[in-house]
Design a protein around this motif. Structure first.
Motif, short mmCIF file in Angstrom:
data_model
loop_
_atom_site.label_atom_id
_atom_site.label_comp_id
_atom_site.label_asym_id
_atom_site.label_seq_id
_atom_site.Cartn_x
_atom_site.Cartn_y
_atom_site.Cartn_z
N GLN A 1 0.84 -1.19 0.00
CA GLN A 1 0.00 0.00 0.00
C GLN A 1 0.88 1.24 0.00
O GLN A 1 1.91 1.29 0.65
CB GLN A 1 -0.90 0.02 1.23
CG GLN A 1 -1.95 -1.06 1.20
CD GLN A 1 -2.87 -0.95 2.41
OE1 GLN A 1 -2.44 -0.55 3.49
NE2 GLN A 1 -4.11 -1.30 2.22
N TYR B 1 -3.44 3.54 -1.07
CA TYR B 1 -4.05 3.46 0.26
C TYR B 1 -5.21 4.45 0.32
O TYR B 1 -5.04 5.63 0.02
CB TYR B 1 -2.99 3.79 1.31
CG TYR B 1 -3.47 3.77 2.73
CD1 TYR B 1 -3.82 2.58 3.35
CD2 TYR B 1 -3.54 4.95 3.46
CE1 TYR B 1 -4.24 2.55 4.67
CE2 TYR B 1 -3.95 4.92 4.80
CZ TYR B 1 -4.30 3.73 5.38
OH TYR B 1 -4.70 3.70 6.69
N GLU B 2 -6.36 3.96 0.71
CA GLU B 2 -7.53 4.81 0.84
C GLU B 2 -7.63 5.25 2.29
O GLU B 2 -7.93 4.45 3.17
CB GLU B 2 -8.80 4.04 0.45
CG GLU B 2 -8.81 3.57 -0.99
CD GLU B 2 -8.93 4.71 -1.99
OE1 GLU B 2 -9.55 5.74 -1.66
OE2 GLU B 2 -8.36 4.57 -3.09
N GLU B 3 -7.35 6.52 2.57
CA GLU B 3 -7.45 7.01 3.92
C GLU B 3 -8.91 7.31 4.25
O GLU B 3 -9.67 7.75 3.41
CB GLU B 3 -6.62 8.29 4.07
CG GLU B 3 -5.14 8.00 3.84
CD GLU B 3 -4.24 9.01 4.49
OE1 GLU B 3 -4.57 9.46 5.61
OE2 GLU B 3 -3.22 9.32 3.89
N VAL C 1 2.93 2.89 2.91
CA VAL C 1 2.22 2.93 4.18
C VAL C 1 2.88 1.89 5.07
O VAL C 1 2.93 0.71 4.72
CB VAL C 1 0.71 2.62 4.00
CG1 VAL C 1 0.01 2.55 5.34
CG2 VAL C 1 0.07 3.64 3.08
N ARG D 1 0.71 5.82 -0.34
CA ARG D 1 -0.07 7.06 -0.38
C ARG D 1 0.76 8.08 -1.14
O ARG D 1 1.97 7.94 -1.27
CB ARG D 1 -0.43 7.54 1.02
CG ARG D 1 0.75 7.94 1.87
CD ARG D 1 0.37 8.62 3.19
NE ARG D 1 -0.55 7.87 4.00
CZ ARG D 1 -0.24 7.17 5.09
NH1 ARG D 1 1.02 7.10 5.47
NH2 ARG D 1 -1.13 6.53 5.78
N SER E 1 -11.91 9.30 5.59
CA SER E 1 -12.16 10.72 5.78
C SER E 1 -13.00 10.90 7.05
O SER E 1 -13.74 10.02 7.46
CB SER E 1 -12.90 11.31 4.58
OG SER E 1 -14.13 10.64 4.41
N LYS F 1 2.35 11.68 -1.32
CA LYS F 1 2.81 12.67 -0.35
C LYS F 1 3.32 13.91 -1.08
O LYS F 1 4.08 13.79 -2.05
CB LYS F 1 3.92 12.08 0.51
CG LYS F 1 4.44 13.03 1.55
CD LYS F 1 5.54 12.41 2.37
CE LYS F 1 6.03 13.42 3.39
NZ LYS F 1 7.17 12.95 4.13
#
Length: 132
Positions: free
Chosen positions: A4, A126-128, A27, A6, A130, A8
């Motif tokens: 995974q 990666y799905e953060e 991640v 993300r 919300s 940045k």
């Protein structure tokens, strides 16, 4: 399954110019502690945990012994270990002494086999979650 990552936002110095950009950052998953590693090896190799623990400690000791004595250590299909020295650049060879050394680092270079496996690893964004 894949690694995974993300996206940045970063600020870079590019040719003495501040540039804003984006890059991939993995991640981090939780650290695998020695006990977990020993358990995994014990199950997969059908070897008692006490023997696995003794072997891993002996391997770590052997690698440390050889690299601090100036050797490169090849660990079969896993890779190679060696020391790298980081030091201050000086003007003359006479000034190049042990006190110019900033740090010594243990480096690992993966084998061709490991690199081939890494080339096949898929990346998953990666799905953060919300806060809505």
């Amino acid at each position: 399954m894949g690694l995974q990552y993300r996206v940045k936002k970063v600020n870079l110095d590019l040719y003495k110019r501040k540039v804003e950009g984006y890059k991939v950052q993995f991640v981090n998953q939780p650290i695998i502690m020695e006990d977990n590693l020993v358990e995994y090896i014990s199950r997969s190799a059908h070897i008692p945990r006490s023997m696995v623990r003794a072997c891993t400690m002996a391997i770590a000791d052997a690698i440390t012994f050889y690299v601090i004595n100036g050797h490169r250590v090849s660990f079969g299909k896993f890779g190679k270990f060696h020391l790298k020295v980081e030091n201050t650049c000086v003007d003359t060879p006479e000034e190049c002494l042990a006190d110019t050394v900033k740090r010594t680092t243990l480096c690992f270079t993966p084998s061709t086999d490991v690199k081939k496996v890494l080339d096949k690893v898929s990346l998953i964004e990666y799905e953060e979650l919300s806060e809505e």
